[in-house]
Write a protein that holds these residues in place. Sequence first.
Motif, PDB file in Angstrom:
ATOM      1  N   ARG A 297      51.861  18.884  29.318  1.00 42.28           N
ATOM      2  CA  ARG A 297      51.153  19.220  28.118  1.00 42.28           C
ATOM      3  C   ARG A 297      49.914  20.093  28.341  1.00 42.28           C
ATOM      4  O   ARG A 297      49.635  20.497  27.444  1.00 42.28           O
ATOM      5  CB  ARG A 297      50.728  17.694  27.320  1.00 42.28           C
ATOM      6  CG  ARG A 297      51.708  16.687  27.020  1.00 42.28           C
ATOM      7  CD  ARG A 297      51.191  15.482  26.814  1.00 42.28           C
ATOM      8  NE  ARG A 297      50.426  14.704  28.002  1.00 42.28           N
ATOM      9  CZ  ARG A 297      49.170  14.325  27.852  1.00 42.28           C
ATOM     10  NH1 ARG A 297      49.150  13.587  26.559  1.00 42.28           N
ATOM     11  NH2 ARG A 297      48.711  13.723  28.817  1.00 42.28           N
TER      12      ARG A 297
ATOM     13  N   LEU B 108      52.411  23.265  21.481  1.00 42.07           N
ATOM     14  CA  LEU B 108      51.297  22.835  22.372  1.00 42.07           C
ATOM     15  C   LEU B 108      50.567  24.161  23.012  1.00 42.07           C
ATOM     16  O   LEU B 108      49.538  24.324  23.120  1.00 42.07           O
ATOM     17  CB  LEU B 108      51.753  22.057  23.444  1.00 42.07           C
ATOM     18  CG  LEU B 108      52.408  20.658  23.306  1.00 42.07           C
ATOM     19  CD1 LEU B 108      52.720  20.147  24.533  1.00 42.07           C
ATOM     20  CD2 LEU B 108      51.345  19.943  22.464  1.00 42.07           C
TER      21      LEU B 108
ATOM     22  N   PHE C  67      48.367  25.207  19.936  1.00 45.66           N
ATOM     23  CA  PHE C  67      47.419  24.225  19.976  1.00 45.66           C
ATOM     24  C   PHE C  67      46.347  24.612  21.017  1.00 45.66           C
ATOM     25  O   PHE C  67      44.956  24.749  20.919  1.00 45.66           O
ATOM     26  CB  PHE C  67      47.624  22.880  20.334  1.00 45.66           C
ATOM     27  CG  PHE C  67      46.494  21.945  20.474  1.00 45.66           C
ATOM     28  CD1 PHE C  67      45.726  21.674  19.533  1.00 45.66           C
ATOM     29  CD2 PHE C  67      46.371  20.810  21.497  1.00 45.66           C
ATOM     30  CE1 PHE C  67      44.461  20.729  19.460  1.00 45.66           C
ATOM     31  CE2 PHE C  67      45.297  19.976  21.657  1.00 45.66           C
ATOM     32  CZ  PHE C  67      44.286  20.019  20.605  1.00 45.66           C
TER      33      PHE C  67
ATOM     34  N   ALA D 236      41.237  16.070  17.155  1.00 42.03           N
ATOM     35  CA  ALA D 236      42.577  15.933  17.295  1.00 42.03           C
ATOM     36  C   ALA D 236      43.311  15.578  16.048  1.00 42.03           C
ATOM     37  O   ALA D 236      44.359  16.127  15.535  1.00 42.03           O
ATOM     38  CB  ALA D 236      43.024  15.104  18.513  1.00 42.03           C
TER      39      ALA D 236
ATOM     40  N   TYR E 293      43.455  18.194  13.856  1.00 34.09           N
ATOM     41  CA  TYR E 293      44.525  19.397  14.091  1.00 34.09           C
ATOM     42  C   TYR E 293      45.684  19.037  13.515  1.00 34.09           C
ATOM     43  O   TYR E 293      46.666  19.611  12.990  1.00 34.09           O
ATOM     44  CB  TYR E 293      44.631  19.617  15.625  1.00 34.09           C
ATOM     45  CG  TYR E 293      45.290  20.682  16.051  1.00 34.09           C
ATOM     46  CD1 TYR E 293      45.148  21.933  15.837  1.00 34.09           C
ATOM     47  CD2 TYR E 293      46.759  20.503  16.279  1.00 34.09           C
ATOM     48  CE1 TYR E 293      45.682  23.022  15.970  1.00 34.09           C
ATOM     49  CE2 TYR E 293      47.573  21.584  16.572  1.00 34.09           C
ATOM     50  CZ  TYR E 293      47.052  22.999  16.492  1.00 34.09           C
ATOM     51  OH  TYR E 293      48.247  23.932  16.604  1.00 34.09           O
ATOM     52  N   GLN E 294      46.294  17.592  13.722  1.00 33.88           N
ATOM     53  CA  GLN E 294      47.411  17.070  13.260  1.00 33.88           C
ATOM     54  C   GLN E 294      47.715  17.048  11.862  1.00 33.88           C
ATOM     55  O   GLN E 294      48.607  17.456  11.195  1.00 33.88           O
ATOM     56  CB  GLN E 294      47.475  15.389  13.733  1.00 33.88           C
ATOM     57  CG  GLN E 294      48.609  14.501  12.995  1.00 33.88           C
ATOM     58  CD  GLN E 294      49.911  15.306  13.461  1.00 33.88           C
ATOM     59  OE1 GLN E 294      50.326  15.976  14.407  1.00 33.88           O
ATOM     60  NE2 GLN E 294      50.976  14.987  12.511  1.00 33.88           N
TER      61      GLN E 294
ATOM     62  N   HIS F  18      45.911  21.535  11.272  1.00 37.73           N
ATOM     63  CA  HIS F  18      45.913  22.526  12.141  1.00 37.73           C
ATOM     64  C   HIS F  18      44.720  23.462  12.235  1.00 37.73           C
ATOM     65  O   HIS F  18      44.725  24.614  12.566  1.00 37.73           O
ATOM     66  CB  HIS F  18      47.052  23.443  12.260  1.00 37.73           C
ATOM     67  CG  HIS F  18      48.507  22.990  12.860  1.00 37.73           C
ATOM     68  ND1 HIS F  18      49.406  23.883  13.204  1.00 37.73           N
ATOM     69  CD2 HIS F  18      48.713  21.762  12.930  1.00 37.73           C
ATOM     70  CE1 HIS F  18      50.452  23.017  13.621  1.00 37.73           C
ATOM     71  NE2 HIS F  18      49.831  21.844  13.720  1.00 37.73           N
TER      72      HIS F  18
ATOM     73  N   ARG G 176      50.866  11.858  18.267  1.00 41.69           N
ATOM     74  CA  ARG G 176      50.469  13.205  18.250  1.00 41.69           C
ATOM     75  C   ARG G 176      49.114  13.403  18.306  1.00 41.69           C
ATOM     76  O   ARG G 176      48.663  14.195  19.212  1.00 41.69           O
ATOM     77  CB  ARG G 176      51.060  13.830  16.977  1.00 41.69           C
ATOM     78  CG  ARG G 176      52.485  14.145  17.009  1.00 41.69           C
ATOM     79  CD  ARG G 176      52.961  15.028  15.984  1.00 41.69           C
ATOM     80  NE  ARG G 176      54.574  15.495  16.020  1.00 41.69           N
ATOM     81  CZ  ARG G 176      54.811  16.428  16.664  1.00 41.69           C
ATOM     82  NH1 ARG G 176      54.068  17.004  17.524  1.00 41.69           N
ATOM     83  NH2 ARG G 176      56.077  16.832  16.934  1.00 41.69           N
TER      84      ARG G 176
ATOM     85  N   TYR H 124      47.283  15.279  21.162  1.00 35.08           N
ATOM     86  CA  TYR H 124      46.351  16.566  21.291  1.00 35.08           C
ATOM     87  C   TYR H 124      44.939  16.178  21.814  1.00 35.08           C
ATOM     88  O   TYR H 124      44.186  16.979  22.481  1.00 35.08           O
ATOM     89  CB  TYR H 124      46.129  16.772  19.814  1.00 35.08           C
ATOM     90  CG  TYR H 124      47.335  17.273  19.160  1.00 35.08           C
ATOM     91  CD1 TYR H 124      48.011  18.391  19.667  1.00 35.08           C
ATOM     92  CD2 TYR H 124      47.656  16.901  17.649  1.00 35.08           C
ATOM     93  CE1 TYR H 124      49.089  19.071  19.030  1.00 35.08           C
ATOM     94  CE2 TYR H 124      48.827  17.598  17.186  1.00 35.08           C
ATOM     95  CZ  TYR H 124      49.440  18.564  17.480  1.00 35.08           C
ATOM     96  OH  TYR H 124      50.608  19.069  17.051  1.00 35.08           O
TER      97      TYR H 124
END
Length: 457
Positions: A206, A270, A273, A304, A307-308, A311, A438, A442
Amino acid sequence: MPDTLTTRLAPGLALCLGLAACGEPAPSAEMEAIAERGELIVLTRNAPTTYFFGRDGEAGFEYDLASAFADHLGVRARFVLLDSVDDVVRALDEGKGDLAAAGLTHTPGRDGRFTFGPGYFLVQQQLICRRGGASPESPEDLADVQIMVTASSSYVERLEELRAQVPGLTWEARADLTTEQILEKVWRREVDCAVADSNIVAVNRRYFPELKVIMPLTEEESLAWMLPPDSRGLQRELNHWFAGLEDNGLLAILQGRYYGHVEIFDYVDLARFRRRIDSLLPRFRPLFEEAAGTHDLDWTLLAAQAYQESHWDPTARSPTGVRGMMMLTQLTAGELNVNDRLDPAQSIRGGARYLAALRERLPDSIQEPDRTWIALAAYNVGMGHVFDARGLARELGHDPDTWVELREVLPLLAQPRYHRRLRYGYARGSEPVEYVRRIRNYQDILIERLSVVSGQL
């Protein structure tokens, strides 16, 4: 050295040790020494799969498991942190600890030197290279690539076995580098390939998404605690204690806590991200920090989650009409006094307030970190469905207060034989499970990335 679990000697253990009673063999020298010291000396290493300092202090799969065993003995656990597997093995050989809990594989080569406790986690040795770099197609091709492994590891043992099939096979064994550091060297193109256990790969890929699993080098093998060769009494106690772990669910809880969210691997997602942490996050970080601070949340968790959700796109829109950075519905936005869902500051403040409110609504019996994970699930699927899942969990004999068990029940809300009799009915219960997984993923990557880039959070 870090000390934990300062407790008094359990009366039951003291009685057994003092009277040689309890229907067991006379106490061994090492068990008497542990009782006299009032501490279990655990050799480990600082790594994400073993022992590390998290947001709330000491953490790690091995840390939690060894702490629980020491608690069972009625003594405290004292962790001695060493730099590498080689250091751990050498320290155990020199009698500097009662056991080594450092993600060690039980191998035939180690049987002659040490005693082992029961296996507790299955892993597989994997050959890891970098995308765009060396890519051997079979074990016979290994002679053509540069391989690096950490010294005194099970990887060396396996490579020595393979050399019988591949005479030209060579490798560099580094006593000064951990497996995690060697994986980073592969990622930096400083060496072609490495060998690592699958759990270490899952966590570290990751952070270094260009790492690629080329092939397995073994069948599944068991991780186990390693003890000095004369520790038969401690081994008996370990066997007895581990026999009860399946009943109390501790291993399942720890596996869910430390590995349940790392099973996802999407290279494109990833990599994107990581780029956006550098390009987009600085613009929004102050908003996340302010909102999180107001509601006693970790700002990296909020970032995080955002972002989920979007984004980090303030203008994001879903097919169902939710909008903005935190993807609020029109109704929820109104309740949170968010007048403009496309304003990132309003959206982030509203999302933080909503998550904090959901967390507050949960029963006091739910402790952290489960409380936050379950609140996140409610953010995604609705609190009504979470309460339905909790009731169903009780009915099916699961613990509704732990995320690792509730996440097994939530997908059942999509099955008619269950949702027909629930208050809030049908729900796509697998979605909040994926959602939480997720976000946790993140957040871990974000914390690691910020630590590397800036040295601070």
